[in-house]
Structure formats: C-alpha cells, structure tokens
Design an enzyme around this catalytic site. Structure first.
Site, PDB file in Angstrom:
ATOM      1  NE  ARG A 171      -4.235  -5.168   0.567  1.00  0.00           N
ATOM      2  CZ  ARG A 171      -3.026  -4.243  -0.273  1.00  0.00           C
ATOM      3  NH1 ARG A 171      -2.192  -5.313   0.810  1.00  0.00           N
ATOM      4  NH2 ARG A 171      -1.967  -3.668  -0.165  1.00  0.00           N
ATOM      5  CE  LYS A 194      -5.165  -3.428  -3.349  1.00  0.00           C
ATOM      6  NZ  LYS A 194      -5.450  -2.262  -3.040  1.00  0.00           N
ATOM      7  CG  HIS A 266     -10.130  -2.675   4.938  1.00  0.00           C
ATOM      8  ND1 HIS A 266      -9.018  -3.236   3.397  1.00  0.00           N
ATOM      9  CD2 HIS A 266      -8.521  -1.067   3.753  1.00  0.00           C
ATOM     10  CE1 HIS A 266      -7.966  -3.002   3.353  1.00  0.00           C
ATOM     11  NE2 HIS A 266      -8.283  -1.866   3.244  1.00  0.00           N
ATOM     12  NE  ARG A 269      -4.183  -2.683   4.392  1.00  0.00           N
ATOM     13  CZ  ARG A 269      -3.317  -2.528   3.790  1.00  0.00           C
ATOM     14  NH1 ARG A 269      -3.035  -3.987   4.947  1.00  0.00           N
ATOM     15  NH2 ARG A 269      -2.263  -2.318   2.743  1.00  0.00           N
ATOM     16  CG  HIS A 292       0.379   1.539   1.722  1.00  0.00           C
ATOM     17  ND1 HIS A 292      -0.205   2.104   3.332  1.00  0.00           N
ATOM     18  CD2 HIS A 292      -0.810   0.313   1.755  1.00  0.00           C
ATOM     19  CE1 HIS A 292      -1.368   2.055   3.353  1.00  0.00           C
ATOM     20  NE2 HIS A 292      -2.100   1.100   2.810  1.00  0.00           N
ATOM     21  CE1 TYR A 301      -5.046   3.275   8.337  1.00  0.00           C
ATOM     22  CE2 TYR A 301      -3.817   3.476   6.304  1.00  0.00           C
ATOM     23  CZ  TYR A 301      -4.447   3.244   6.646  1.00  0.00           C
ATOM     24  OH  TYR A 301      -5.527   1.906   6.735  1.00  0.00           O
TER      25      TYR A 301
END
Length: 321
Positions: A171, A194, A266, A269, A292, A301
């Site tokens: 990110r 995150k 993004h 990514r 993730h 994806y």
C-alpha cells in the site's frame, strides 16, 4: 499508541471537551477502542470520526444526545436521510460506509453496557455491486516504470518507489512509511500493514537494483537538505515523502508513459496481485504477500484473471462465439 521509531506518529483523536453530550463522549470512547484495541490507521479513524459526527448532528436535530435515547426508528431515519438529503444523496458506497460506522458504534455501546439493545441491528447498508480491482497490463506497467528512467536524483527516487510498489504490492502508506533499515539483506523488505501487522515481502532484482541506485546516488543528496531521518524515500527538502507526493509522482509517470488514463497508487497493488495470479501463483501466497487477513479478499483478483482468460478465449477461439 506509540508509532515505531522514525515513523509518522498518529494525530490525537481530538477528544471532546468537558460538558459534552453523553453521545459525543461515547463516540470518543468508541474511537479510542478502535485505535487501541483494533489498531486502525489514523486515516480510517478520521473517516469514522466524520461519519459519526454527522450521525450525532442528525440525532441532535431530533433532540437526541444520549446513547439510550436512540431507537431503531432513529437509525432507520438516518439511513433514509443519507439517501435523500436536500444537498444531494450519498452514493451507495458512501452510505454503506457511514452505516457501517453507525452499526459498529451501536455494537460497541451494547458491548460496553451503555445501552440495553442494539438500535442499529435491523438497519442494513445498501448492497454494492461487485467492484473488481483495476489492474493494468504488464506492457503498460513496463511503460510507467520506464517513464521514471534518468540519472537525476528525483528520477532515481521515483524509479525506486514505483519499482518497489510493483515488486511488493505494498500500500502507498506502507511504502512511504518505510525506513532504510526495513530493506533487509538486499532481497526482502519489512512492511507494516493495517493495525501495525508486520510482514516480510521479497523484492525482485529490478526493484532491488533501483533501490540500490537510489540509496547510493540520490538519497544522500536529499538527506543533507533536511534533519536526519531514517525514512527510505525522501523529498526535495530532505523530509519523508508524503502520500500526496507519491500520488503526484505516479500521476506524472503515467502522463509521461502516455497511458491515456489516470492510475493511482493502488493500481500497482492491483497489478501486482493480478499478474502474480495470472502467472500461476497460489492465492494463499498472494494473500500473505498483500497482507490480507482473509483469503476471500484476495480471491477477488482471481475473478479479474478469469475475466482476462475469458476475453482471450472469446477473441482467439474460432467457435467461441
């Protein structure tokens, strides 16, 4: 919640002052919970703050300033208000986000014993259509990366940043938060995702060469212009490159590459994940590389890859149509 040494510290949540309405105080408690217990990023906390301030303002206009004064009808009325405001209705994605913030607040209020029932349990956010991530082709990515070629310090930095984004799927917030010491043993990088979750991601030869060139030939030029900082990517004044500056770097590269459309951080990514899966990578490996928490997020994806295969089949097979 202290930031890692040399990394940007989160801003204070902006506590409500003494004498505030009980609902405003409860919202502050909820935001502290999100920051401390769930480790949400400051940008995410800011979004929650805006959503819940709008909710509190709506309730205040109806004479409600305490958590226990909120009935299910009030939550439903707020949902209707979002879709029919005189100044313009929110789009479905914004409504879904705001109602998610409200539902999270009410679950917290119930869990903390501040209310006896969850007033938002029957109010559901609008269903959103499936939004597939937008990747660019390998050829287009090559053009964007080639658009940063050059020996000037700025071009060397831009090349290193963009090669790193494509090589790692980081990110943009993770990339600009990197310190020099996060580039480990030459072929891996340590990313902080995150909630402060750390992951180690390999760095390919192209990105490694670009980073090495930047560290030797460009970063010292930027570093002497500012105060000492461990940041990997530096701006013209020697400070850590900001997310906004990174956006501008990417936009400029896309314009020089003459793509004919805009791309965002993004995009790198999305392209990283899509190209890996198209090349045969296991979805759970890609999940780990992207950071993730759920493989279901990564599996989006695979839909992109399936669509690409379907288009190629339809175009190439003589009996496809």
């Amino acid at each position: 919640m202290a930031a890692a040494p040399g990394r940007p510290s989160p801003r204070p949540l902006g506590m409500t002052g003494a004498g505030s309405a009980p609902l405003a105080i409860a919202i502050d408690r909820y935001l502290r919970h999100l920051a401390i217990e769930r480790g949400l990023a400051q940008n995410t906390l800011d979004a929650y703050r805006r959503d819940l301030d709008a909710y509190a303002a709506f309730l205040a206009e109806r004479g409600i300033e305490t958590p226990e004064g909120i009935a299910p009808a009030e939550v439903a009325a707020f949902a209707r208000h979002l879709g029919s405001r005189p100044e313009g209705a929110f789009v479905a994605s914004s409504m879904a986000r705001m109602l998610s913030s409200v539902r999270g607040l009410h679950k917290f209020l119930l869990g903390e014993g501040l209310v006896e029932t969850d007033a938002a349990t029957d109010t559901k956010p609008p269903k959103l259509g499936s939004r597939l991530p937008k990747a660019i082709t390998i050829e287009q990515m090559g053009r964007v990366l080639a658009a940063t070629d050059g020996d000037e310090p700025q071009r060397l930095r831009d090349k290193a940043l963009l090669e790193l984004l494509y090589a790692t799927g980081a990110r943009i917030s993770e990339a600009v938060a990197l310190n020099v010491d996060d580039v480990i043993d030459g072929d891996v990088v340590r990313l902080f995702g995150k909630g402060g979750k750390q992951r180690i991601v390999p760095v390919g030869s192209y990105a490694r060469a670009a980073i090495d060139d930047y560290l030797v030939r460009a970063r010292p030029t930027f570093s002497v212009r500012g105060t000492s900082t461990p940041a990997l990517f530096l701006g013209a004044r020697g400070a850590r490159v900001s997310r906004q500056n990174a956006w501008l770097i990417i936009r400029a590269a896309a314009e020089r590459a003459d793509l004919g459309f805009e791309i965002s951080p993004h995009t790198f990514r999305h392209s990283f994940a899509t190209h890996l899966l198209a090349g045969g990578a296991d979805v759970r490996v890609v999940q780990e590389l992207l950071g993730h928490s759920s493989v279901a997020t990564t599996q989006i994806y695979t839909l992109v890859t399936a669509d690409t295969l379907r288009d190629m089949y339809t175009t190439a097979h003589p009996r496809a149509r």
